[in-house]
Design a protein around this motif. Structure first.
Motif, PDB file in Angstrom:
ATOM      1  N   HIS A 180       0.832  -1.210   0.000  1.00  0.00           N
ATOM      2  CA  HIS A 180       0.000   0.000   0.000  1.00  0.00           C
ATOM      3  C   HIS A 180       0.865   1.258   0.000  1.00  0.00           C
ATOM      4  N   LEU A 183      -0.623   4.217   4.142  1.00  0.00           N
ATOM      5  CA  LEU A 183      -1.021   3.342   5.241  1.00  0.00           C
ATOM      6  C   LEU A 183      -1.692   4.159   6.339  1.00  0.00           C
ATOM      7  N   ARG A 213     -11.503   3.024  -1.698  1.00  0.00           N
ATOM      8  CA  ARG A 213     -11.202   2.074  -2.767  1.00  0.00           C
ATOM      9  C   ARG A 213     -12.166   2.217  -3.940  1.00  0.00           C
ATOM     10  N   ASN A 219      -4.085   4.036  -3.377  1.00  0.00           N
ATOM     11  CA  ASN A 219      -3.819   2.682  -2.895  1.00  0.00           C
ATOM     12  C   ASN A 219      -3.629   2.748  -1.368  1.00  0.00           C
ATOM     13  N   GLY A 221      -4.296   1.276   2.604  1.00  0.00           N
ATOM     14  CA  GLY A 221      -4.574   0.160   3.491  1.00  0.00           C
ATOM     15  C   GLY A 221      -4.710   0.657   4.918  1.00  0.00           C
ATOM     16  N   ASP A 250      -7.098  -4.884   2.084  1.00  0.00           N
ATOM     17  CA  ASP A 250      -6.917  -3.464   2.394  1.00  0.00           C
ATOM     18  C   ASP A 250      -7.207  -3.107   3.852  1.00  0.00           C
TER      19      ASP A 250
END
Length: 361
Positions: A180, A183, A213, A219, A221, A250
């Motif tokens: 990811h 984060l 998402r 991207n 997580g 994720d």
């Protein structure tokens, strides 16, 4: 025998939570000047109470002055501690990390016990102004008794990057972190509810990742640190929701008793979406680590925290997007605010003050 001693009552690691981390760090720092005796409330309560009773009797005969400092506020338990200290004429300090009690929900007996605790403590340490104001609602004298000191005690920044990489490897999240670009992180001691809502906002975090998402190209997580699950039924409901949303790659829970701080090397944004709170230690630790932090506006937050409307998932989403788009600027702000956080240990240097206090027995 050291003439300056403190009996510290509270949770200690390996149990992980804001209070145990505070109690442990405070004890370690005070040990440089005082002898600290630890009463661990996570162990057998009866044995710990007998240990406390024995300690007080022994120290009363061996020392000129010592303090009992209780980090756990529970009406019956704290009342018992106050009575014991009054019996042996020992100064008692009560720290209140969280206070969610309301007069209308309590019996007259419990209200009297709260007043008794307030009026018979040498000092009460509240970790926020809100806690002080809440205590004043029960007893006006609390205005003179309560000292507001946030729970944050700076940790020593001597952990190497290699240690931190070993930390995420041991947690089994190395591939998750690396996969990811951004984060996020949030935490809870264990699942809890307040006003019939998810107190720590785990549900909000799941909805946030779903929306990020589905509506953005980021991207992202999210690692949610949950040392103790608590409510297995609700936890399984959350896991099912993550699976229904196809977020298994994720969103991840860490259900181990580990410290949060080493993860901050990899975290871009810290979240605190609680619907009630004290002075959240995790926010101050994140800021001290230079990590931008977003929290609900349910209570006053540390300087530098980005706030969103309580339980408002749309506003949380907006604040996260804003922070991602301005991440470098927000990192600089977090570092500035984090470095300004006062080292509060000098305010805990109560024993020296107590020894010169003519009001004490």
């Amino acid at each position: 025998m050291n003439r300056k001693s403190i009996i510290m009552i509270g949770p200690f690691p390996p149990t992980i939570g804001g209070v145990s981390i505070h109690t442990s760090r405070l004890s370690e720092c005070l040990e440089e000047k005082y002898k600290v005796y630890k009463i661990d409330t996570t162990r057998n309560r009866l044995k710990q109470l007998l240990k406390l009773f024995e300690l007080i009797i022994r120290l009363k005969f061996e020392l000129e002055q010592f303090i009992v400092h209780n980090q756990v506020f529970k009406i019956e338990f704290s009342s018992t501690m106050v009575m014991l200290c009054k019996l042996f004429r020992v100064p008692y300090i009560q720290t209140v990390h969280s206070f969610r009690l309301k007069k209308d929900d309590l019996s007259n007996r419990k209200i009297l016990f709260i007043k008794f605790i307030i009026n018979n403590s040498y000092v009460i340490i509240g970790v926020s102004n809100k806690i002080k104001n809440d205590l004043i609602e029960f007893e006006q004298n609390a205005n003179n008794k309560v000292c507001v000191i946030p729970a944050f005690i700076p940790y020593v920044k001597q952990i190497s990057s290699s240690d931190n990489y070993e930390y995420i490897s041991q947690l089994g999240i190395e591939s998750f972190v690396k996969s990811h670009e951004i984060l996020l992180c949030a935490n809870a001691y264990k699942i809890a509810f307040y006003n019939n809502e998810d107190l720590y906002g785990i549900d909000l975090c799941i909805e946030l990742i779903r929306k990020l998402r589905n509506t953005t190209n980021y991207n992202v997580g999210l690692v949610f640190m949950l040392p103790q699950i608590g409510d297995e039924k609700y936890y399984n409901t959350l896991i099912s929701r993550i699976e229904d949303y196809n977020l298994e790659n994720d969103f991840i829970f860490i259900t181990k008793e580990v410290e949060l701080v080493p993860l901050f090397e990899f975290v871009h944004i810290f979240l605190r979406p609680t619907n009630t709170d004290g002075d959240a230690l995790s926010i101050r630790e994140a800021l001290f680590s230079g990590v931008p932090s977003i929290a609900s506006d349910i209570v006053e937050r540390p300087l530098g925290t980005i706030t969103f409307k309580n339980r408002d998932s749309s506003d949380l989403f907006k604040k996260v997007i804003y922070t991602i788009e301005n991440i470098e600027e927000e990192k600089i702000k977090a570092q500035e605010y984090g470095s300004l956080q006062e080292n509060l240990l000098k305010k805990y240097d109560l024993l020296q003050h107590l020894q010169g206090d003519a009001r004490l027995p």
